[in-house]
Design an enzyme around this catalytic site. Sequence first.
Site, PDB file in Angstrom:
ATOM      1  N   GLU A   1     -10.815   0.926   5.513  1.00 23.59           N
ATOM      2  CA  GLU A   1     -10.064   1.612   4.451  1.00 23.59           C
ATOM      3  C   GLU A   1     -10.853   1.602   3.155  1.00 23.59           C
ATOM      4  O   GLU A   1     -11.441   0.583   2.794  1.00 23.59           O
ATOM      5  CB  GLU A   1      -8.736   0.910   4.147  1.00 23.59           C
ATOM      6  CG  GLU A   1      -7.660   0.967   5.164  1.00 23.59           C
ATOM      7  CD  GLU A   1      -6.413   0.217   4.687  1.00 23.59           C
ATOM      8  OE1 GLU A   1      -6.225   0.073   3.450  1.00 23.59           O
ATOM      9  OE2 GLU A   1      -5.641  -0.229   5.539  1.00 23.59           O
TER      10      GLU A   1
ATOM     11  N   GLU B   1       2.150   8.328   1.630  1.00 24.89           N
ATOM     12  CA  GLU B   1       3.220   7.696   2.399  1.00 24.89           C
ATOM     13  C   GLU B   1       4.366   7.412   1.434  1.00 24.89           C
ATOM     14  O   GLU B   1       4.375   6.394   0.741  1.00 24.89           O
ATOM     15  CB  GLU B   1       2.700   6.430   3.075  1.00 24.89           C
ATOM     16  CG  GLU B   1       1.639   6.711   4.128  1.00 24.89           C
ATOM     17  CD  GLU B   1       1.094   5.444   4.778  1.00 24.89           C
ATOM     18  OE1 GLU B   1       1.713   4.954   5.747  1.00 24.89           O
ATOM     19  OE2 GLU B   1       0.057   4.951   4.301  1.00 24.89           O
TER      20      GLU B   1
ATOM     21  N   LYS C   1       6.492   3.956   1.089  1.00 27.07           N
ATOM     22  CA  LYS C   1       5.857   2.677   0.785  1.00 27.07           C
ATOM     23  C   LYS C   1       6.465   2.072  -0.478  1.00 27.07           C
ATOM     24  O   LYS C   1       6.710   2.771  -1.461  1.00 27.07           O
ATOM     25  CB  LYS C   1       4.351   2.854   0.596  1.00 27.07           C
ATOM     26  CG  LYS C   1       3.535   2.727   1.858  1.00 27.07           C
ATOM     27  CD  LYS C   1       2.058   2.634   1.532  1.00 27.07           C
ATOM     28  CE  LYS C   1       1.239   2.254   2.750  1.00 27.07           C
ATOM     29  NZ  LYS C   1      -0.185   2.105   2.426  1.00 27.07           N
TER      30      LYS C   1
ATOM     31  N   GLU D   1       0.545   3.245  -4.837  1.00 28.63           N
ATOM     32  CA  GLU D   1       0.603   2.924  -3.411  1.00 28.63           C
ATOM     33  C   GLU D   1       1.001   4.136  -2.572  1.00 28.63           C
ATOM     34  O   GLU D   1       0.700   4.205  -1.386  1.00 28.63           O
ATOM     35  CB  GLU D   1       1.593   1.782  -3.172  1.00 28.63           C
ATOM     36  CG  GLU D   1       1.059   0.412  -3.523  1.00 28.63           C
ATOM     37  CD  GLU D   1      -0.060  -0.032  -2.601  1.00 28.63           C
ATOM     38  OE1 GLU D   1       0.104   0.082  -1.370  1.00 28.63           O
ATOM     39  OE2 GLU D   1      -1.105  -0.470  -3.104  1.00 28.63           O
TER      40      GLU D   1
END
Length: 451
Positions: free
Chosen positions: A263, A317, A320, A326
């Site tokens: 990542e 996302e 999250k 984030e």
Amino acid sequence: MATPLFTSSFFFLLLLHLTAAQSFIGVNYGQVADNLPAPEATAKLLESTSIERVRLYGADPAMIRALADTGIGIMIGVANGDIPAMASDPGVAKNWVAANVLAFYPASKITTINVGNEILYSGDRNLMTQLLPAMQNMENALGAASLAGKIKVSTVHGMSLLRSSDPPSSGSFDPAVTDLLKGLLGFNNATGSQFWVNPYPFFAYQSDPRPETLAFCLFQPNSGRVDSGTKIKYMNMFDAQLDAVRSALNALGFKDVEIGVAETGWPYKGDSTEVGPSIENAKAYVGNLITHLRSLVGTPLMPRKSVDTYLFALYDEDLKPGPTSERSFGLFRPDLTMTFDAGLSKTVTPTPVTPSPKSGAWCVPKEGVSDAQLQANLDYVCGQGIDCSAIQPGGPCFEPNTVASHAAYAMNLLYQTAGKNPWNCDFSQTATLSSTNPSKFLHSVTVVNIS
């Protein structure tokens, strides 16, 4: 008579160079969201890009099936909660392989199985000790299915595993987990699997939010940082972080274990209290990272090769928890449009053309830029694996021997070969796109232009 900078053989080699490098770039596909496109739509999106590998955090059968016959490599994962059962019962691993690998392989090109994610810092000592047995049982299950070596088994680690990382030559692992880590590394070494880590220069910048640190993290021109141990000057945080891991591995005696990046990314949006998230910074980090990987220059301690890297992430996302950042790493939106252009479109065969007076034909230094800044730009470009031999003594473009001339050559060369993206002609706002041949810098040079 001016010597042409690019010949037909050069373009052939450049094409081969770019094509070979693209296989090192993948993307993470997280699913903590309620607005993701259908798997089939995602597979088609990926086929329209130069992305050749996808990392799934689990083993979603719909996504694995959708990627069948695309040629896209797939990294799948075993959930942390499944590790105890897999460690204690080899049959669990055998059943897992049957359900999540054999049901799709080889039409779906599964390349790697990661057992757990950042387990060594889970805080659960029992789970930590079960990681290696689970990986061994998974490897044995693949062997029983005649897939040992074809599909690699590993696990993913956070950068918090390092006790020391600055300077890179001082890289060492936390003694609290070294005993467990040696067993995992012995497994990596014996099976030829990679040691996967999650480096995020974004977090390094958040802890040191100075303009110079931002440039260092974004692969932009900067004065560099000298490793006091090796005297190597690092020009970007990504290389420094990876070389810290390399030093730590070498110190434990695992010089042959290769590193992979599971990542890395930069958020394009954040809360008002967060330092660093923005479209401009995300575009600069991801775009410049891709250019760096495709150059195959490697890192100072791992030269002349690209580390396998999975960008974070394909989509946002939205479920999250935590700060806005984030939920804001997506390269693409749910409607399949780009959040920003990071240079991931399919590569078009470059062909030499005669420069035409159109907007943005050349990247040139802005008026009034100091020699010191131009020298920093020059050092940056030539440190990225760009071929600067033409402006070295004896080279066809060495004259005029001035910082301005050499910097203009290098800055334009990076812009042209990186795909003529506007962010590749930023140089901390010391460069601009021009439709005018920059002959005042390059009196005797045929300036490069690639459409």
